[in-house]
Design a protein around this motif. Structure first.
Motif, PDB file in Angstrom:
ATOM      1  N   LYS A  96      47.820  31.748  15.495  1.00 16.35           N
ATOM      2  CA  LYS A  96      48.002  32.412  16.795  1.00 16.35           C
ATOM      3  C   LYS A  96      48.501  31.460  17.864  1.00 16.35           C
ATOM      4  O   LYS A  96      49.159  31.865  18.811  1.00 16.35           O
ATOM      5  CB  LYS A  96      46.712  33.098  17.228  1.00 16.35           C
ATOM      6  N   ASP A 109      45.668  37.969  11.973  1.00 13.80           N
ATOM      7  CA  ASP A 109      44.449  37.973  12.778  1.00 13.80           C
ATOM      8  C   ASP A 109      43.838  39.377  12.672  1.00 13.80           C
ATOM      9  O   ASP A 109      44.541  40.377  12.818  1.00 13.80           O
ATOM     10  CB  ASP A 109      44.849  37.667  14.235  1.00 13.80           C
ATOM     11  N   SER A 110      42.541  39.465  12.411  1.00 11.59           N
ATOM     12  CA  SER A 110      41.941  40.771  12.073  1.00 11.59           C
ATOM     13  C   SER A 110      42.079  41.787  13.215  1.00 11.59           C
ATOM     14  O   SER A 110      42.336  42.973  12.966  1.00 11.59           O
ATOM     15  CB  SER A 110      40.469  40.596  11.697  1.00 11.59           C
ATOM     16  N   GLU A 111      41.954  41.332  14.466  1.00 10.89           N
ATOM     17  CA  GLU A 111      42.050  42.254  15.605  1.00 10.89           C
ATOM     18  C   GLU A 111      43.463  42.820  15.720  1.00 10.89           C
ATOM     19  O   GLU A 111      43.659  44.006  15.990  1.00 10.89           O
ATOM     20  CB  GLU A 111      41.703  41.533  16.915  1.00 10.89           C
ATOM     21  N   ASN A 146      39.129  31.453  21.495  1.00 16.26           N
ATOM     22  CA  ASN A 146      39.810  32.210  20.441  1.00 16.26           C
ATOM     23  C   ASN A 146      40.171  33.607  20.945  1.00 16.26           C
ATOM     24  O   ASN A 146      41.287  34.086  20.728  1.00 16.26           O
ATOM     25  CB  ASN A 146      38.915  32.292  19.206  1.00 16.26           C
ATOM     26  N   GLU A 156      43.764  35.316  21.609  1.00 17.47           N
ATOM     27  CA  GLU A 156      44.123  36.592  20.978  1.00 17.47           C
ATOM     28  C   GLU A 156      44.674  37.587  21.994  1.00 17.47           C
ATOM     29  O   GLU A 156      45.523  38.409  21.667  1.00 17.47           O
ATOM     30  CB  GLU A 156      42.903  37.170  20.244  1.00 17.47           C
TER      31      GLU A 156
HETATM   32 MN   MN3 Z   1      40.611  37.159  15.251  1.00 15.54          MN
END
Ligand code: MN3
Length: 383
Positions: free
Chosen positions: A125, A150-152, A217, A221
């Motif tokens: 990221k 990235d999971s989000e 983090n 994001e």
């Molecule tokens: Mn994440």
């Protein structure tokens, strides 16, 4: 069916090793073309023997001889150095480049891969934090897709399926809150490196685990989401969700909200980035509602976790400020891991560096490189 050939940049890290698992579980769909690592030569050797890529690169040139000797009898090309990484991503036998290295080091290889027309599975990221304007413009020009790992962001990407014509009104990025959720500034004065390394839900590398504890983090994001989904700062909210089951939420202009859910497992966003638009069958553990009778949501406290507020500030101001934020953060996190700075001291130093660095409103790539260098020097001096 043709297999997708994948270059894994940062193969020895948490995302890289999980990507290899995913690829090995689907040998008819994917194959590893390139592995690169920064320093962990022993694991890189083991991985290369196991998956038989076409090429391997070790960034730290001191390990080159060790790597060559170990792979002498394998049909694998061996290279070393940062420049070699920027070159191998352009070879014609690569379809997707997974950028899973840590921090700023991902910037140049990502740009080179996009220039060569490779689709990106983006796990790094910081690349978008540092130079999101350059990366997203280049990707549009080259018709390159950036699939979020990235999971989000994978969650938002999944919520957008079938919504091509429908703009999002806003998004909510969920945040576990990390190990220090709910703590006051006074309590945070006493926390240690080992406390910070204990993340409740996600098993990740050391740098991102510290970034999760400070909420940097999540701040990164927010900036990442701005560039990936073309949103304004006002359209991106953070919501603390300690169970990490809802991975993020997209809200549309009719007020409807779509959320993507599941047990926290990075292998899911990794495999989706590789297989999109298809979903592949997996044997990952399934979510059971009875194990989670209550899902909770709360406001983050950005006065206590100031790094997230600093990230919003950098995003609103634009220019090279987020690049400065990232460089200062990489240096203070490294110092924190070596116990040379306190938990709260990290935010103090980052804020000072952001105040002292020259602001460039429309930076070139070279300006970003220079900003990164100067911000690191300044941060070291201030520590
Ligand atoms: Mn994440």
């Amino acid at each position: 069916m043709t297999k997708k050939r994948i270059a894994i940049l940062g193969s020895t890290g948490s995302i890289g090793t999980q990507a290899i698992e995913v690829i090995e579980a689907n040998p008819d769909r994917f194959e590893v073309e390139i592995l690169t690592a920064n320093n962990n030569v022993d694991l890189l050797i083991a991985q290369a023997r196991q998956v038989q890529p076409n090429m391997v690169v070790i960034a730290n040139e001191q390990h080159y001889e060790t790597l060559c000797e170990a792979l002498e009898n394998e049909p694998i090309k061996v290279y070393a150095g940062a420049e070699a990484i920027a070159q191998v991503v352009q070879v014609s036998t690569v379809d997707i480049v997974l950028t899973a290295m840590v921090g700023y080091s991902g910037l140049i290889p990502t740009i080179k891969a996009i220039e060569a027309g490779k689709h990106i599975a983006l796990a790094n990221k910081e690349t978008l934090v540092v130079a999101g304007d350059i990366i997203s413009k280049l990707a549009r020009e080259k018709n390159v897709n950036i699939y979020p790992v990235d999971s989000e962001h994978s969650a938002i990407f999944q919520c957008l399926c079938g919504e091509m014509q429908n703009p999002m009104e806003k998004i909510y990025l969920t945040c576990s809150g990390g190990p220090f959720r709910g703590m006051s500034l006074e309590q945070l004065e006493k926390v240690t490196r080992d406390d910070a390394l204990r993340h409740p839900n996600w098993d990740m590398g050391a740098k991102i685990t510290i970034d999760s504890a400070t909420l940097m983090n999540k701040g990164f994001e927010v900036i990442e989401a701005k560039w990936l989904f073309d949103l304004t700062p006002e359209q991106i909210d953070i919501i603390v969700h300690p169970q990490s089951i809802v991975h993020s939420i997209a809200q549309f202009e009719d007020g409807s909200m779509k959320a993507q859910m599941g047990l926290p497992d990075m292998k899911l966003p990794i495999i989706y980035a590789f297989s999109y638009p298809e979903r592949l069958k997996t044997d990952f553990p399934r979510f059971n509602f009875l194990d989670y009778p209550t899902l909770t949501f709360e406001q983050p406290n950005l006065e206590v976790f100031r790094n997230a507020a600093l990230a919003y500030q950098a995003m609103r101001k634009g220019g090279n400020l987020a690049c400065t934020l990232n460089a200062a953060n990489e240096v203070v996190v490294d110092a924190f891991l070596k116990e040379k700075i306190s938990f709260l001291g990290m935010s103090d130093v980052i804020e000072k560096v952001m105040g002292k660095m020259d602001f460039i409103a429309a930076p070139t790539l070279n300006d970003y490189v220079e900003t990164d260098k100067k911000a690191r020097q300044l941060t070291c001096e201030l520590i």
